[in-house]
Scaffold this active site. Structure first.
Site, short mmCIF file in Angstrom:
data_model
loop_
_atom_site.label_atom_id
_atom_site.label_comp_id
_atom_site.label_asym_id
_atom_site.label_seq_id
_atom_site.Cartn_x
_atom_site.Cartn_y
_atom_site.Cartn_z
N GLU A 480 0.83 -1.20 0.00
CA GLU A 480 0.00 0.00 0.00
C GLU A 480 0.87 1.26 0.00
O GLU A 480 0.56 2.24 -0.69
CB GLU A 480 -0.94 -0.01 1.20
CG GLU A 480 -1.78 1.23 1.38
CD GLU A 480 -2.76 1.48 0.24
OE1 GLU A 480 -3.34 2.57 0.20
OE2 GLU A 480 -2.93 0.59 -0.61
N LYS A 601 -11.41 7.73 -9.33
CA LYS A 601 -11.78 7.32 -7.98
C LYS A 601 -12.62 6.05 -7.99
O LYS A 601 -12.41 5.15 -7.21
CB LYS A 601 -12.55 8.45 -7.29
CG LYS A 601 -12.93 8.15 -5.84
CD LYS A 601 -11.72 8.01 -4.96
CE LYS A 601 -12.08 7.80 -3.51
NZ LYS A 601 -10.89 7.54 -2.67
#
Length: 606
Positions: A480, A601
């Protein structure tokens, strides 16, 4: 990916409110924008390549106001970003205007047939076939709603479509595999891809299901199924304030959302865990809910996949067989699935196309499904058998931050419930872990108050590449950290399991490739060995570690400190430091942090 906004109500005001909606949808990613407004005659269309500011400049002279209109932000799929390819698109007469999200898979065939019948096209898009099909149906004598329905029946693929015409004063819309919500206010109605688009005007929403066709007029709305049967969809009030979706004085949404993590985590934890007793109180999952589960599969994409990896590790350590799959690879992997397999879809928006496809495949195989999502009323929440909401509030920045933290904490609580139901016992150290989770908001605030991430980002600004390593539950945190770094800084970053560094990636380590190593208080001595290997090749090392981690401090060139906590919770704190590192690195490079190039997004195409 792309954004739709529609507004109907009164005799004027549409342009300003459509522009507000488009600006509120910028976070979804786009490369052109446009709108069509009806002011007594046919729809008048203005659209421009580039940012909404270009559209505003064009609107200064071109379009008088009206009470009815549609708008769109486009993220290119068919054809480059140009004025001609921007939405809305019209038919040959200009009487029909359409905006569309998704992909029409059979558009080549439809376009060829329409061209043979004399239709002329002005764009490279798949969308343009839609208004021409409506035009033909209207020429056959159909009313606008019938023409719209006949057209939709001919489309293959995923889409959300909204239409206005010169023939009446209404908006027609439908969805299939792409989100669309209705906003209801006094004397006004809105349609949009996402709630923040119209949150300035109303917080009362109706979530549409796939196949729903909605007709919105100034005095009301009507929803019917694909077969034309009237259906009722409840009006819900969202608990988001318009200020929640604003920058609140921060330079970027991403920085604001990083700083919102203490509050978001308190919301995630509220009422769900009792550290004093070690009890879990998940609102829709009382003890015994998961007694029939034999195995768990997580399906997710991107940041949510990394959260799923953490969740799978937690369950495996607790005695419940668990795996995490990239949703886009789930069909190819074809893991064993049956009624004793719980398939958990982790998706911030609840609209991620790959994740929805994986969940539908699991359902078709007889598996129970559960959505872990941020959006009440989302497709995943509605289609799955159950849903656990992470309660993070609206997240506008493309790079997910507070939702990752809330996903990990939600999965920790869900995992504890699963382990207890499946094995009949609590996990080792359950009470200590719950105590650490309850302290997490305060610990995150400490990091936000005292971080040295800006200085570290400046120190390594001119590096060739950036490596992130971790073991166990923080290997996903390393992944991440690398993802955040590359997606907003545009610099080369990679995440590795710490022990894998010597199995290939070490060949890339040089004095210009800093290594960011995450320490949790568990297996640190092994990670320290990997750090020494990198250091021996001249690489600078930045440790993300507790203040008392003497080994890490001894060998690291820099340290990003995290508060002392349970090893299973340390990854969330380390991730906050890495989020800040990525943010400041991108800021120093003057990158468009909230809207990184080529990214969106909400990814609603497979």
């Amino acid at each position: 990916m792309c954004g739709i906004i529609a507004r109907i109500g009164g005799n004027d005001g549409a342009v300003d409110e459509l522009l507000t909606g488009l600006e509120n949808l910028e976070y979804r990613g786009y490369d052109s924008a446009g709108l069509a407004v009806k002011n007594g005659s046919g729809p008048e269309v203005v659209k421009r390549e580039g940012e909404i500011s270009h559209l505003k400049e064009a609107l200064a002279d071109e379009v008088p106001d009206g009470g009815l209109g549609i708008g769109h932000t486009r993220w290119s799929t068919h054809g480059p970003p140009t004025d001609a390819n921007a939405h809305p698109h019209t038919d040959c007469t200009g009487d029909v205007a359409i905006v569309h999200n998704g992909i029409i898979e059979n558009y080549d065939e439809l376009k060829s047939e329409l061209a043979d019948r004399g239709h002329e096209f002005t764009s490279d898009t798949d969308t343009e076939v839609v208004p021409h099909l409506v035009e033909e149906a209207l020429d056959d004598g159909d009313d606008p709603e019938t023409a719209f329905r006949r057209t939709i029946e001919k489309l293959s693929g995923s889409y959300a479509v909204a239409m206005i015409t010169s023939h009446d004063h209404a908006v027609y819309a439908t969805r299939r595999g792409s989100p669309l919500v209705l906003g209801v206010s006094d004397g006004e109605y809105f349609l949009a891809s996402d709630v923040p688009a119209f949150l300035d005007f109303t917080d009362d929403v109706v979530y549409l299901d796939d196949g729903d066709v909605v007709v919105v007029e100034p005095d009301g709305h009507r929803i019917t199924s694909a077969d034309g049967e009237r259906v009722d969809r409840a009006i819900r009030t969202v608990d988001w304030d318009p200020e929640d979706a604003g920058k609140g004085g921060y330079d970027h949404y991403m920085l604001k959302e990083i700083h919102e993590q203490p509050a978001a985590l308190r919301q995630t934890l509220r009422g769900r865990a009792d550290p004093a007793t070690g009890e879990i109180h998940l609102e829709d999952f009382p003890p015994g809910t998961f007694e029939g589960v034999k195995r768990v599969q997580f399906v997710a994409c991107g940041t949510s996949y990394h959260a799923g990896l953490v969740g799978a590790q937690f369950l495996s350590e607790g005695g419940v067989p668990a795996q995490a799959f990239l949703a886009s690879e789930y069909a190819t992997a074809q893991p064993p699935v049956d009624e004793e397999t719980l398939v958990i879809g982790v998706t911030q928006s609840g609209e991620t196309a790959d994740t929805l496809a994986a969940l539908r495949q699991a359902t078709a195989s007889g598996a129970p499904t559960l959505a872990v999502t941020n959006v009440v009323g989302s497709t995943a929440a509605r289609e799955c058998d159950d849903a656990l909401f992470i309660r993070a509030g609206p997240e506008i920045g493309v790079a997910a931050t507070k939702t990752f933290s809330s996903q990990v904490v939600s999965l920790a609580l869900l995992g504890e419930r699963l382990v207890r139901d499946v094995t009949g016992t609590r996990t080792d150290g359950a009470r200590e872990r719950l105590e650490a989770l309850s302290e997490l908001p305060g610990h995150v605030q400490q990091i936000l108050d005292y971080t040295s991430a800006r200085r570290v980002a400046a120190e390594y600004r001119d590096s060739d590449a950036y490596f992130f390593i971790g073991r166990g539950s923080v290997f996903p945190v390393a992944l991440e950290g690398a993802l955040k770094f590359k997606e907003i800084s545009y610099e080369h970053a990679e995440g590795f399991a710490a022990g894998e560094l010597k199995h290939g990636p070490l060949a890339l380590v040089t004095p210009d490739t800093p290594v960011f190593a995450v320490f949790t208080g568990r297996n640190d001595e092994k990670t320290l060995g990997n750090v020494k290997e990198a250091e021996a090749r001249g690489a600078p090392v930045v440790a993300i570690a507790r203040g008392d981690a003497d080994g890490a401090r001894q060998y690291a060139d820099d340290v990003l400190t995290i508060p002392d906590t349970h090893p299973d919770v340390a990854g969330v704190l380390a991730n906050v430091q890495l989020q800040l590192l990525s943010y400041y690195a991108a800021d120093l490079l003057d990158r468009p942090i909230d809207k990184p190039r080529n990214l969106a997004k909400s990814v609603t195409v497979e």
